[in-house]
Design an enzyme around this catalytic site. Structure first.
Site, PDB file in Angstrom:
ATOM      1  N   ARG A 167       5.102  13.979   4.184  1.00  0.00           N
ATOM      2  CA  ARG A 167       5.946  14.504   5.319  1.00  0.00           C
ATOM      3  C   ARG A 167       6.820  15.432   4.943  1.00  0.00           C
ATOM      4  NH1 ARG A 167       7.924   8.265   7.736  1.00  0.00           N
ATOM      5  NH2 ARG A 167       6.703   7.119   6.315  1.00  0.00           N
ATOM      6  N   TYR A 197      -0.898  -8.785  26.225  1.00  0.00           N
ATOM      7  CA  TYR A 197      -0.135 -10.173  25.821  1.00  0.00           C
ATOM      8  C   TYR A 197       1.062 -10.323  26.644  1.00  0.00           C
ATOM      9  CZ  TYR A 197      -2.666 -11.725  21.808  1.00  0.00           C
ATOM     10  OH  TYR A 197      -3.461 -12.381  21.095  1.00  0.00           O
ATOM     11  N   TYR A 219      -4.595   6.854  13.212  1.00  0.00           N
ATOM     12  CA  TYR A 219      -3.010   6.408  13.403  1.00  0.00           C
ATOM     13  C   TYR A 219      -2.809   6.644  14.987  1.00  0.00           C
ATOM     14  CZ  TYR A 219       1.789   6.367  12.568  1.00  0.00           C
ATOM     15  OH  TYR A 219       3.197   5.908  12.707  1.00  0.00           O
ATOM     16  N   PHE A 240       0.889  -1.175  -0.077  1.00  0.00           N
ATOM     17  CA  PHE A 240       0.111  -0.086   0.085  1.00  0.00           C
ATOM     18  C   PHE A 240       0.804   1.261  -0.036  1.00  0.00           C
ATOM     19  CE2 PHE A 240      -2.353   3.303   2.638  1.00  0.00           C
ATOM     20  CZ  PHE A 240      -3.249   3.598   1.694  1.00  0.00           C
ATOM     21  N   THR A 241       1.733   1.215   1.008  1.00  0.00           N
ATOM     22  CA  THR A 241       2.863   2.384   0.976  1.00  0.00           C
ATOM     23  C   THR A 241       4.406   2.052   0.575  1.00  0.00           C
ATOM     24  OG1 THR A 241       3.108   2.288   3.265  1.00  0.00           O
ATOM     25  CG2 THR A 241       1.583   3.869   2.297  1.00  0.00           C
ATOM     26  N   GLY A 242       4.494   0.716   0.878  1.00  0.00           N
ATOM     27  CA  GLY A 242       5.788  -0.002   0.503  1.00  0.00           C
ATOM     28  C   GLY A 242       5.915  -0.055  -0.929  1.00  0.00           C
TER      29      GLY A 242
END
Length: 315
Positions: free
Chosen positions: A186, A159, A145, A36-38
């Site tokens: 960014r 956990y 986010y 998706f962003t990679g």
């Protein structure tokens, strides 16, 4: 000791640099990304390495592999990308954490969560220590986010307490360097691309808001040090460069490096944009013997060179 390592989000900006270091150290690395962003181009040079494997997978679905350690970096990290599909962003942080924690529990693997300084929101404490609980708007544009990462931290520590899982949590502050996307929204990539194309440098607000900028090589060193730290150190641990700069100062540095005729243009400040952001890295210095080494001027020079080589012609 050579280990089988999983890096989720491994084709992204940070993930690809982490894969570089792990592969060079001789580990068997499984890089998982949904792209998706990679980008495949970020890890294309690793595909010929016998100890590197690339898998297309979305961490919101379970993953069944055998690994010794897990670096959970999967999640869009820039406002442009994480606000594009905010529901999916929250799912990636929360469902992704649940799935990776479940995998770690099954195979008894140590797992590191790439959390963020955004858990501090628009902070009332400056600089921010790990003990600060933050000031976050739970229903704002950034909350998919911010709150997604906060919930992921909750899951990691539950956990750890409930299942005695071996966890590490890193709170990553602004990081920059080669392989950033030119359109990711960014501030460093924005300023550099605008300057290279001779466009106005866009500053939101009055430009006096501050950020701290950590060069990617330093940040990856911090992640590795935290993953290798003793069992008792779960975190969270701030990882970032404590040097603090205003947006105006950053714009001036970029303009000095790039040259050209770009001017500064001021625009309204986005909702919930933090006024200050700087890490207190006392814990990282003491427990990890880690501190950033690359100054902003040197890091920006490397980053500008990368953008000029890689993206300017395409832009």
């Amino acid at each position: 000791m050579i280990e089988r390592l999983l890096v989720t989000g491994g084709a992204g900006f940070l993930g690809s640099h982490l894969c570089d270091r792990l592969v060079d150290a001789g580990h068997d690395v499984l890089c998982v990304d949904n792209f998706f962003t990679g980008s495949r181009r970020n890890v294309a040079h690793l595909l010929r390495r016998s100890n590197f494997e690339l898998m297309r997978h979305d961490v919101t679905f379970p993953l069944y592999v055998e690994v010794d350690r897990i670096f959970n970096l999967a999640c869009p990290a820039s406002p442009v990308h994480y606000q594009h599909d905010p529901v999916q962003t929250t799912k990636t942080s929360v469902h992704g954490a649940i799935n990776m924690l479940g995998l770690a529990k099954r195979v008894k693997a140590r797992i590191l969560q790439a959390s963020t300084s955004e858990v501090y929101g628009d902070p009332e404490q400056h600089p921010q220590t790990e003990a600060y609980w933050g000031r976050v708007n739970p229903i704002g544009l950034r909350s998919c986010y911010d709150e997604g990462k906060r919930c992921a931290e909750t899951l990691f520590f539950d956990y750890h307490r409930q299942h005695r899982l071996d966890v590490k949590v890193a709170r990553i502050f602004n990081t920059y360097g080669p392989r950033m996307q030119p359109d990711d929204g960014r501030v460093v990539s924005n300023f550099i691309m605008q300057a290279l194309k001779g466009e106005d440098i866009t500053i939101y607000g009055d430009g006096r808001q501050t950020r701290s900028f950590c060069y990617v090589d330093d940040l990856i060193g911090g992640l590795l040090a935290l993953m290798d730290s003793p069992d008792g150190l779960t975190g969270p641990v701030n990882l970032g460069n404590p040097g603090e700069f205003t947006m105006l100062e950053l714009a001036e540095k970029v303009l000095n490096l790039v040259g050209g005729r770009s001017r500064i243009a001021f625009h309204p400040l986005p909702q919930d944009d933090p006024r200050q952001r700087r890490p207190d890295i006392t814990l990282a210095r003491a427990e990890l013997n880690w501190a950033p080494r690359v100054g902003l001027d040197d890091g920006l020079r490397e980053t500008v060179d990368y953008f000029r080589r890689t993206w300017l012609d395409a832009a």
